[in-house]
Design an enzyme around this catalytic site. Structure first.
Site, PDB file in Angstrom:
ATOM      1  N   HIS A 269      11.601  11.537 -45.434  1.00 34.44           N
ATOM      2  CA  HIS A 269      11.265  12.887 -44.976  1.00 34.44           C
ATOM      3  C   HIS A 269       9.753  13.111 -45.060  1.00 34.44           C
ATOM      4  O   HIS A 269       9.125  13.557 -44.093  1.00 34.44           O
ATOM      5  CB  HIS A 269      11.998  13.910 -45.853  1.00 34.44           C
ATOM      6  CG  HIS A 269      11.597  15.326 -45.616  1.00 34.44           C
ATOM      7  ND1 HIS A 269      12.158  16.113 -44.641  1.00 34.44           N
ATOM      8  CD2 HIS A 269      10.673  16.111 -46.236  1.00 34.44           C
ATOM      9  CE1 HIS A 269      11.608  17.314 -44.659  1.00 34.44           C
ATOM     10  NE2 HIS A 269      10.707  17.349 -45.623  1.00 34.44           N
TER      11      HIS A 269
ATOM     12  N   HIS B 288       8.840  17.182 -37.779  1.00 29.28           N
ATOM     13  CA  HIS B 288       9.790  16.322 -38.503  1.00 29.28           C
ATOM     14  C   HIS B 288      11.192  16.469 -37.911  1.00 29.28           C
ATOM     15  O   HIS B 288      11.885  15.481 -37.637  1.00 29.28           O
ATOM     16  CB  HIS B 288       9.822  16.687 -39.987  1.00 29.28           C
ATOM     17  CG  HIS B 288      11.006  16.128 -40.715  1.00 29.28           C
ATOM     18  ND1 HIS B 288      12.241  16.757 -40.707  1.00 29.28           N
ATOM     19  CD2 HIS B 288      11.162  15.004 -41.445  1.00 29.28           C
ATOM     20  CE1 HIS B 288      13.110  16.035 -41.397  1.00 29.28           C
ATOM     21  NE2 HIS B 288      12.475  14.966 -41.863  1.00 29.28           N
TER      22      HIS B 288
ATOM     23  N   HIS C 181       6.906  20.789 -40.199  1.00 30.36           N
ATOM     24  CA  HIS C 181       8.330  20.536 -40.426  1.00 30.36           C
ATOM     25  C   HIS C 181       9.135  20.616 -39.131  1.00 30.36           C
ATOM     26  O   HIS C 181      10.167  19.945 -38.999  1.00 30.36           O
ATOM     27  CB  HIS C 181       8.883  21.483 -41.489  1.00 30.36           C
ATOM     28  CG  HIS C 181       8.631  21.003 -42.880  1.00 30.36           C
ATOM     29  ND1 HIS C 181       7.407  21.143 -43.507  1.00 30.36           N
ATOM     30  CD2 HIS C 181       9.431  20.330 -43.760  1.00 30.36           C
ATOM     31  CE1 HIS C 181       7.469  20.596 -44.715  1.00 30.36           C
ATOM     32  NE2 HIS C 181       8.689  20.101 -44.889  1.00 30.36           N
TER      33      HIS C 181
ATOM     34  N   ASP D   9       4.950  15.482 -48.235  1.00 32.01           N
ATOM     35  CA  ASP D   9       5.684  16.696 -47.902  1.00 32.01           C
ATOM     36  C   ASP D   9       4.941  17.925 -48.424  1.00 32.01           C
ATOM     37  O   ASP D   9       4.760  18.919 -47.711  1.00 32.01           O
ATOM     38  CB  ASP D   9       7.083  16.611 -48.522  1.00 32.01           C
ATOM     39  CG  ASP D   9       8.023  17.701 -48.034  1.00 32.01           C
ATOM     40  OD1 ASP D   9       7.795  18.253 -46.949  1.00 32.01           O
ATOM     41  OD2 ASP D   9       8.997  18.002 -48.756  1.00 32.01           O
TER      42      ASP D   9
END
Length: 368
Positions: free
Chosen positions: A272, A257, A254, A171
């Protein structure tokens, strides 16, 4: 041009700091709502409750149900109102902390982010990612200020599963990639301003730290010990990435994601960070990075066991129609794809997702 940089009031990181926290908390009140899921309560939450009671705090424990949704925020808000809590502590992972931030904002009480894992950059930010009750990305919720206290006990984090640290590394590795694209596009960061020099430096420091110390930190985490390398990576995953993504800005990684939340099935068994890792590779295609930079990230991901193909994302049977749903969701007006340089279309995202898969499969085949 307005530049904005934002950060928590106080960041504390060290061994045993959860049980040294009374001196920081008492400045904000004596009535605490402690939010944690059942597993975190068993690992450290009940012990923290005992410590707080011994230090003359009033504590209401609330078990987090696992999803940072509007319904869960409403449920906990009603308890805060009834208890008249002055402080809310989000103890655990990113969704617990994001929920605590939302509840704290509802009543303008002190928010304490207390991550028990180094797998997320949520603890430092003044925003929450809000999901539907069934786990689909819904929207970002923004606040007027960051958490007052971010409290990391590195002894607790060193005892957590190593997969969670690796997820946090993945991340955090998106931080500088996204911030660089936001800066190039001259679009806004996550607090509606342009980047400061500090945000640029923090993003680069985050990336450099991860490439230099990740493997040594993972070794320490496997042994459940704290070392200088693990301390550096915990800080990169939490503070540098937290400040870097918020004051630097999010972009394609992101958004990709979030696009994956349009799908159902085994992809949601991934963390995540694992999904962001794939999104970062997609962003490197979208921003026209050369193969040396792309392969630097690809090789690093492979060394850490992160997914770099659709099969490794549990999407080996995914249809082009479903991948286009991912691309369309990623390009939603409520997400951060629009912070990329130029105009990125769902067709561009679809192509980049497929290109990452093909490149990685070929790369891995050549290395066998």
């Amino acid at each position: 041009m307005t530049k904005i940089f934002t950060s928590p009031s106080t960041y504390i990181q060290g061994e045993g700091e959860l049980f040294n926290s009374a001196q920081y908390l008492e400045k904000h009140g004596k009535s605490i709502l402690l939010l944690a899921d059942e597993s975190v309560l068993k690992i450290v939450g009940n012990k923290l409750n005992d410590y707080l009671l011994d230090n003359n705090f009033t504590v209401k424990i609330v078990v987090f149900n696992g999803e940072a949704s509007e319904l869960e925020i409403k449920r906990i808000s009603e308890i805060v109102q009834k208890e008249q809590s002055e402080i809310i502590i989000g103890l655990g992972g990113g969704k617990t902390i994001d929920t605590a931030k939302a509840v704290g904002d509802n009543f303008k009480i002190t928010v304490v982010s207390a991550p028990t894992i180094a797998s997320t950059d949520a603890p430092c930010s003044r925003l929450s990612v809000i999901y539907t009750d069934d786990g689909q990305f819904d929207h970002y919720r923004f606040y007027n200020e960051n958490p007052q206290i971010v409290l990391l006990d590195t002894k607790v984090i060193a005892g957590a599963p190593v997969a969670l640290l690796i997820s946090g590394i993945a991340d955090a590795l998106a931080t500088n990639v996204e911030a660089t694209d936001v800066r190039q596009a001259q679009t806004d960061n996550m607090v509606a301003g342009k980047q400061t020099l500090a945000a640029k430096a923090i993003g680069q420091a985050c990336e450099d730290t991860l490439f230099q110390y990740a493997q040594l930190a993972i070794a320490a985490n496997k042994a459940h010990v704290t070392t200088e390398a693990l301390n550096r990576v915990i800080e990169a995953n939490t503070l540098l990435s937290g400040l870097g993504f918020e004051s630097g800005g999010l972009a394609a990684a992101h958004a990709i994601h979030d696009g994956f939340t349009a799908l159902k099935g085994d992809i949601h068994k991934l963390s995540h960070g694992q999904k962001v890792a794939y999104g970062t590779l997609v962003e490197l295609i979208l921003n026209g990075s050369d193969y040396q930079r792309f392969e630097k990230f690809l090789k690093f991901d492979l060394e850490l066991g992160l997914p770099t193909t659709l099969a490794e994302m549990n999407l080996d049977q995914v249809s082009d129609e479903d991948l286009m749903k991912v691309a369309q969701q990623a390009c939603s007006k409520d997400d951060t794809m629009n912070r990329m340089p130029g105009t990125i279309t769902p067709n561009d995202v679809f192509a980049a997702i497929k290109a990452v898969d093909d490149y990685s499969r070929d790369y891995q085949a050549k290395k066998r």
